[in-house]
Enzyme design. Structure first.
Site, PDB file in Angstrom:
ATOM      1  N   SER A 565     -20.784   6.655 -36.056  1.00  0.00           N
ATOM      2  CA  SER A 565     -19.919   7.723 -36.533  1.00  0.00           C
ATOM      3  C   SER A 565     -18.486   7.415 -36.126  1.00  0.00           C
ATOM      4  CB  SER A 565     -20.412   9.066 -35.992  1.00  0.00           C
ATOM      5  OG  SER A 565     -19.858  10.135 -36.705  1.00  0.00           O
ATOM      6  N   ASP A 650     -25.406  11.573 -46.234  1.00  0.00           N
ATOM      7  CA  ASP A 650     -24.634  11.844 -45.026  1.00  0.00           C
ATOM      8  C   ASP A 650     -23.525  12.852 -45.317  1.00  0.00           C
ATOM      9  OD1 ASP A 650     -23.111  11.740 -42.660  1.00  0.00           O
ATOM     10  OD2 ASP A 650     -23.639   9.646 -42.343  1.00  0.00           O
ATOM     11  N   HIS A 685     -26.701  11.851 -41.882  1.00  0.00           N
ATOM     12  CA  HIS A 685     -25.988  11.310 -40.734  1.00  0.00           C
ATOM     13  C   HIS A 685     -26.908  10.969 -39.572  1.00  0.00           C
ATOM     14  CE1 HIS A 685     -22.112  10.512 -38.947  1.00  0.00           C
ATOM     15  NE2 HIS A 685     -22.392  11.236 -37.871  1.00  0.00           N
TER      16      HIS A 685
END
Length: 713
Positions: A565, A650, A685
């Protein structure tokens, strides 16, 4: 937020009595053509500066050509990694075998019921349960996610809230992995689920009023995925008739709603990360009343609140960068009435507070270690809970009971599995209630953890936590995986992760670089690692890698990096700045196209992060972001071996950021190193939703590293 990070928290182990791996024992298949993305130039102009994005077209999620390209990348990955198939299965089975399949969480008591979660052998999802008054009472199943998830490729239960009369359960479900949840209510007496479903809500913010029929929830914008409104729903009525009680007009703020621990108030909060907060209060017994502001928001002014007796405790950075503790009368919440309880300290960051009838517990961070401080509400005497190890993490656990002298806390280290204690705050007696069982022959005493301090280029000392098997020789031959995050003020705790045993037993050292951008050393650690200081995060990580090589923990030929991330942004930056330093890099769901994303307020979560990265509409902020944005700084040069991951759905880092980055790297890189792109076509995600499915993704990553080390055993 992109600060919903992928965190392979510390782990355990390393087998160093084995011979150094030979780099020629694994042969990668040759003659395989990597996918080539078409180029369609799109020109962006800002502040007189022109950027050309040849792969912008990849942001069309439903375009068959885009899906074809992503599937081609997965096929290429499968082919290149075909020689690791047996290893991947072995790794998966190893990691799965360490998990106690038939297990349950430690029960906690709330409003007359013991609540716990249990797992059944061979099943992917939890079963949420409770028992009335006694653990010997009959079990009530609240939700069985295994049954509910049947027929879905992804299924996640978010928040769960039980009404004051214990008869109703409000819960949220996401079956796509976009974090757009649906809110439902189950009657725990009859077992029936009410017909109304409220779509597009925040997963974890659902609150019952004291009347057992009113629910407050947060509605999300389906485009930006920002929670922006709080609504009131009366059970049994048409959701179309729900009442909006608050709307956040400033899209830089995240919002939520919760019930205070005292149960007296319902609170709405607005939060601009590390910059500004604001709270509104309503008595839970008056659900149709008006929320009142506790203290109005201001730029660079944060506070959080806890109700206690006839007053509120306030944790604030008002004239206190590392926060101080204040209190104010219940009827006079304005800042002018706040009185100091615990003063600000330059070397200690107060991260949170927990209120009990007779005690107050503070979470504090000093020298990159979490500590627990207990304060007697009457005498004001205080003390710190002691711990036996030098590198550890300790946090408050689930403590819903206000009228108790028992603090439940969790403890872990890089060699100690997660442990939950009940601690008597009066007698200071602690009882271990549960420690995560690690199957498969793990022995804690075989391993050791260290805390190192690397002096980086500007003279600052950066802490590094690492773990290895006793007997390790510092001769530069050890493969080492260096992890970091370094954004949003999120501190990376040196905890235990059984998955990493599969790497460490094969000779890896695992290390966490506590780089600037977190708050391991206080607020200044964050301030020195964001906005116009963001490059410090990258320099710290690079210099930590250099330090570990200098100290002969590893060498360039055996040094690996991983981040996810916003930590994936870190990976993108360090391969541009020092591609020669790493033999391999894993970038999980990486945030790499900083300028384009932060220039588009319609992209989920962009506006709430202007104070983290900058707003490209401001020339100086645009220029600084462009100077490090990984996608904008890809050049014709050699890059290390790389594995990049993403999820098609995501919601935090859109799949097209890593897709474009990989395409551009393929176009410009001059080396023959591996560049692999793994796309989960069914998840977002956080990856797969099942208890074991995510281990398959982890097996791919570990197999990639081990193949680079030439090890397939």
């Amino acid at each position: 937020m992109r600060n919903i990070f992928i965190l392979p928290i510390a782990a355990t182990l390393v087998a160093f009595n084995q011979p150094s791996p030979t780099m020629d024992t694994f042969k990668w298949p040759g003659g395989i053509q990597a996918p080539v993305a078409e180029k369609e130039a799109k020109v962006f102009v800002a502040h007189g500066d022109q950027r050309i994005d040849n792969y912008y077209w990849l942001n069309q999620r439903e375009n068959p050509k885009v899906l074809s390209y992503l599937n081609a990348e997965n096929a290429y990955l499968d082919t290149v990694m075909s020689g690791t198939k047996e290893l991947r299965e072995k790794l998966f089975q190893e990691m799965k075998s360490r998990i106690k399949e038939k297990d349950e969480s430690l029960p906690y008591k709330d409003n007359g019921y013991w609540y716990y979660t249990r797992y059944e052998e061979g099943k992917q999802y939890p079963v949420f349960c409770r028992k009335k008054e006694s653990l010997e009472a009959p079990e009530e199943i609240l939700l069985d996610q295994n049954i509910m998830a049947e027929g879905f490729k992804y299924y996640s239960i978010g928040g769960r809230a039980v009404s004051d009369n214990n008869e109703l359960l409000a819960f949220t479900v996401d079956s796509v992995s976009r974090r757009l949840y649906g809110l439902q209510v189950k009657n725990l007496v009859t077992g029936a689920i009410y017909p109304e479903t409220i779509p597009n809500v925040e997963g974890n913010y659902i609150v019952w009023a004291a009347d057992n029929k009113t629910i407050f929830y947060v509605k999300k914008d389906v485009t930006t995925l920002l929670g922006y409104q709080v609504w009131r729903h009366e059970l049994g009525t048409d959701p179309a008739k729900d009442v909006m009680v608050f709307e956040e007009k400033d899209n830089r703020f995240y919002i939520g709603v919760y019930r205070t621990k005292s149960k007296k108030y319902i609170s709405i909060f607005s939060n601009m990360n590390q910059v500004s907060t604001e709270f509104r209060l309503l008595e839970a017994a008056q659900p149709t009343g008006l929320f009142k502001i506790f203290e109005p928001r201001k730029e660079n002014f944060q506070y959080s609140i806890e109700h206690f007796d006839d007053r509120f405790y306030v944790l604030t950075d008002w004239d206190a960068p590392n926060f101080r503790l204040m209190q104010t009368p219940e009827a006079k919440t304005g800042k002018k009435n706040w009185k100091e309880v615990i003063a600000h300290r330059k070397d200690v960051y107060i991260s949170n507070m927990l209120v009990f009838k007779n005690h107050l517990v503070l979470g504090e961070v000093k020298d990159a270690l979490n500590q627990l401080r207990v304060i007697d509400q009457t005498s004001k005497e205080d003390y710190y809970i002691s711990f036996p190890e030098t590198v550890f993490a300790a946090f408050q656990h689930i403590n819903p009971d206000y009228n108790t002298n028992l603090l439940r806390f969790s403890y872990t280290s890089m060699t100690t599995p997660g442990s939950i204690y009940d601690f008597n705050m009066d007698t200071r007696e602690r009882v271990l209630k549960k420690q995560t069982e690690v199957l498969g022959g793990f022995k804690q005493e075989d391993y050791a953890a260290e805390r190192l301090w690397a002096t980086v280029r500007d003279g600052v000392k950066v802490p590094i936590s690492l773990v290895y098997k006793k007997g390790m020789k510092k001769d530069g031959s050890n493969p080492l995986l260096l992890y970091a995050y370094g954004s949003y003020g999120a501190s990376m705790s040196p905890g235990f992760n059984s998955n990493i045993i599969s790497l460490l037993d094969r000779g890896f050292i695992y290390a966490i670089a506590h780089v600037r951008g977190g708050q391991e050393l206080g607020r200044h650690w964050y301030d020195q690692g964001h906005m116009f200081n963001k490059k410090n995060t990258f320099y710290d990580f690079i210099d930590c890698g250099e330090f570990l090589i200098k100290e002969q923990y590893t060498s360039k030929e055996h040094l690996y990096a991983q981040g996810g991330s916003a930590g994936g942004l870190l990976m993108g930056a360090i391969v541009n700045m020092r591609p020669d330093l790493w033999n391999g890099v894993i970038a999980d769901v990486p945030f790499v196209d900083v300028i384009t994303t932060m220039s588009d307020p319609s992209i989920p979560l962009t506006t709430g992060e202007y104070k983290e990265w900058g707003n490209p509409a401001v020339k100086e902020e645009y220029s600084y972001m462009k100077s490090y944005s990984p996608y904008d700084n890809v050049e014709k040069k050699a890059y290390p071996n790389m594995l990049v991951t993403t999820g098609l759905h995501d919601s935090q880092v859109q799949y097209f950021e890593p897709a474009k980055w990989v395409a551009k790297l393929r176009e410009l890189k001059t080396d023959n190193n591996k560049l692999l792109f793994k796309i989960n076509m069914d998840a977002g995600h956080g990856g797969a939703s099942g208890r074991f499915d995510y281990l398959k993704d982890k097996a791919w990553q570990y197999a990639f590293l081990l193949a680079l080390e030439g090890k397939l055993e």
